[in-house]
Design a protein around this motif. Structure first.
Motif, short mmCIF file in Angstrom:
data_model
loop_
_atom_site.label_atom_id
_atom_site.label_comp_id
_atom_site.label_asym_id
_atom_site.label_seq_id
_atom_site.Cartn_x
_atom_site.Cartn_y
_atom_site.Cartn_z
N PRO A 57 0.94 -0.72 -0.17
CA PRO A 57 0.06 0.36 0.59
C PRO A 57 1.07 1.03 0.29
N SER A 58 0.04 2.58 -0.49
CA SER A 58 0.64 3.29 -0.96
C SER A 58 0.47 3.63 0.70
N LYS A 59 1.43 5.28 1.12
CA LYS A 59 1.01 5.67 2.82
C LYS A 59 0.93 7.01 2.57
N THR A 60 0.07 7.17 1.65
CA THR A 60 -0.92 9.52 0.90
C THR A 60 -1.94 8.57 2.01
N LYS A 61 -1.88 10.27 3.20
CA LYS A 61 -3.23 9.96 3.94
C LYS A 61 -3.67 10.91 3.40
N ASP A 62 -3.86 12.32 2.82
CA ASP A 62 -4.45 12.87 1.68
C ASP A 62 -5.07 12.71 1.07
N LEU A 63 -6.14 11.99 -0.17
CA LEU A 63 -6.41 11.86 -1.43
C LEU A 63 -7.40 12.65 -1.64
N SER A 64 -7.71 13.81 -1.44
CA SER A 64 -8.36 14.53 -1.49
C SER A 64 -8.82 15.05 -3.88
N VAL A 65 -9.23 14.21 -4.24
CA VAL A 65 -9.90 14.18 -5.39
C VAL A 65 -9.21 15.90 -5.91
N ALA A 66 -10.14 16.67 -5.42
CA ALA A 66 -9.33 17.57 -6.06
C ALA A 66 -8.01 17.91 -6.01
N GLN A 67 -7.44 16.67 -5.29
CA GLN A 67 -5.52 17.68 -5.49
C GLN A 67 -5.02 17.07 -6.74
N TYR A 68 -6.24 16.12 -7.44
CA TYR A 68 -5.28 15.50 -8.80
C TYR A 68 -6.27 15.76 -10.57
N PRO A 69 -5.56 16.91 -10.96
CA PRO A 69 -6.54 17.57 -11.88
C PRO A 69 -6.46 17.09 -12.64
N ASP A 70 -5.25 16.09 -13.30
CA ASP A 70 -5.44 14.89 -14.26
C ASP A 70 -6.88 13.57 -14.22
N VAL A 71 -7.64 13.72 -12.65
CA VAL A 71 -8.75 13.03 -13.16
C VAL A 71 -10.33 14.85 -12.28
#
Length: 321
Positions: A57-71
């Motif tokens: 698993p990745s350890k990224t704790k903040d995966l708010s979709v707003a942070q991913y402009p490609d998505v």
């Protein structure tokens, strides 16, 4: 020649080799004991470490979709999802919508054993061209999801994802396609079989680069280990897929060295030939595709096959909830 020499020569029986010196057998037993000891230590060590070898698993704790402009560029109405599982643990996910006012089907997608949902942009690009909504989740212990990854907890993730899609979001099972890649394919098989047994099947299931069972996969990579005896998380997809009554589509790269094609073919053979709706199961050989590059190498064919599959299993476009 002396009498003693004659006596020694005559005492040997013809056709039989001389006996090995006692010291040689003693040394051989020592080497054998040491080899077996090392082997047992390795087996025990791998038995204790097996889950750390399986789940990455990745350890990224903040995966708010707003942070991913490609998505969000692909899905302007993308939303974060928090899904509570049966053990009280909450897992993270994304509900990807292009426009909440348009009609669409839903694809539930389970990713592989490494990373998190933010690293599947290539997959979302394919699904975006199908004009479907996407519900992508991270398993127990991955990214911003709580808990620890095991086969049991991943099953809870799959159950909770289905409940979230149907009960909270209001999608009809008839308008849901369950998909998964690699380990995610095992979860797609599990969830689809479970829903078929409950008489609430999805419209269809599609997997990419998925194995027959984890026992088979581990046995391929570690043929010198008694994997059948020590493996805890077994993912018996070849047993489960026999209970699937909806249409199925299996795609696999013929250059896959992580999950070799013959394991995908074994899974395919275990699936019922014809679904309850009269659709034959379909196998697609993605030529030139390996495991980790399957989405990139097989992109065009994957898109074509999924588009045809969606049109076949969901001929009418539903009203979006």
């Amino acid at each position: 020649m002396t009498d003693s020499a004659v006596s020694s020569e005559s005492s040997r029986q013809p056709g039989k080799p001389d006996k090995a010196p006692p010291g040689l057998w003693a040394r051989s037993r020592v080497v054998l004991r040491k080899t077996l000891t090392v082997y047992l230590v390795v087996v025990i060590l791998l038995a204790f470490l097996q889950r750390s070898l399986l789940y990455h698993p990745s350890k990224t704790k903040d995966l708010s979709v707003a942070q991913y402009p490609d998505v969000t560029k692909l899905y302007p109405d993308a939303q974060d999802a928090r899904i509570e599982c049966g053990d009280g643990v909450t897992i993270g996910g994304w509900l990807l919508r292009q426009n909440k006012d348009e009609k669409s089907n839903l694809v539930i997608h389970f990713h592989g054993n490494a990373g998190d949902r933010a690293r599947r942009v290539s997959w979302y690009q394919i699904l975006q061209q199908l004009d479907v909504d996407v519900l992508a989740v991270d398993y127990h212990g991955y990214a911003d999801s709580g808990g620890k990854a095991t086969e049991d907890t991943l099953e809870l993730d799959a159950q909770a994802t289905w409940k979230y899609a149907t009960d909270k979001l209001g999608y009809s099972p008839d308008n849901i396609i369950v998909t998964g890649t690699s380990l995610g394919g095992a979860m797609a098989v599990y969830l689809t079989a479970r829903q078929c047994e409950a008489k609430q099947p999805p419209a269809g299931m599609a997997t990419i680069a998925t194995f027959s069972s984890m026992v088979d996969t581990a046995g391929y990579h570690y043929p010198w280990l008694p994997v059948g005896a020590i493996l805890v998380d077994r993912y018996p997809s070849d047993d489960r897929i026999a209970n699937i009554t909806c249409p199925v589509l299996l795609l696999h790269g013929n250059q896959d060295t992580v999950v070799p094609q013959n394991l995908g073919e074994k899974l395919f053979k275990a699936a019922p030939a014809i679904s309850n709706s009269g659709h034959r199961k379909r196998w697609v050989n993605l030529r030139g595709a390996g495991h980790n590059d399957v989405i990139h190498v097989g992109r065009r064919e994957i898109l074509s096959e999924l588009a045809a599959f969606q049109a076949k299993v969901i001929p009418a476009v539903p009203n979006k909830p």
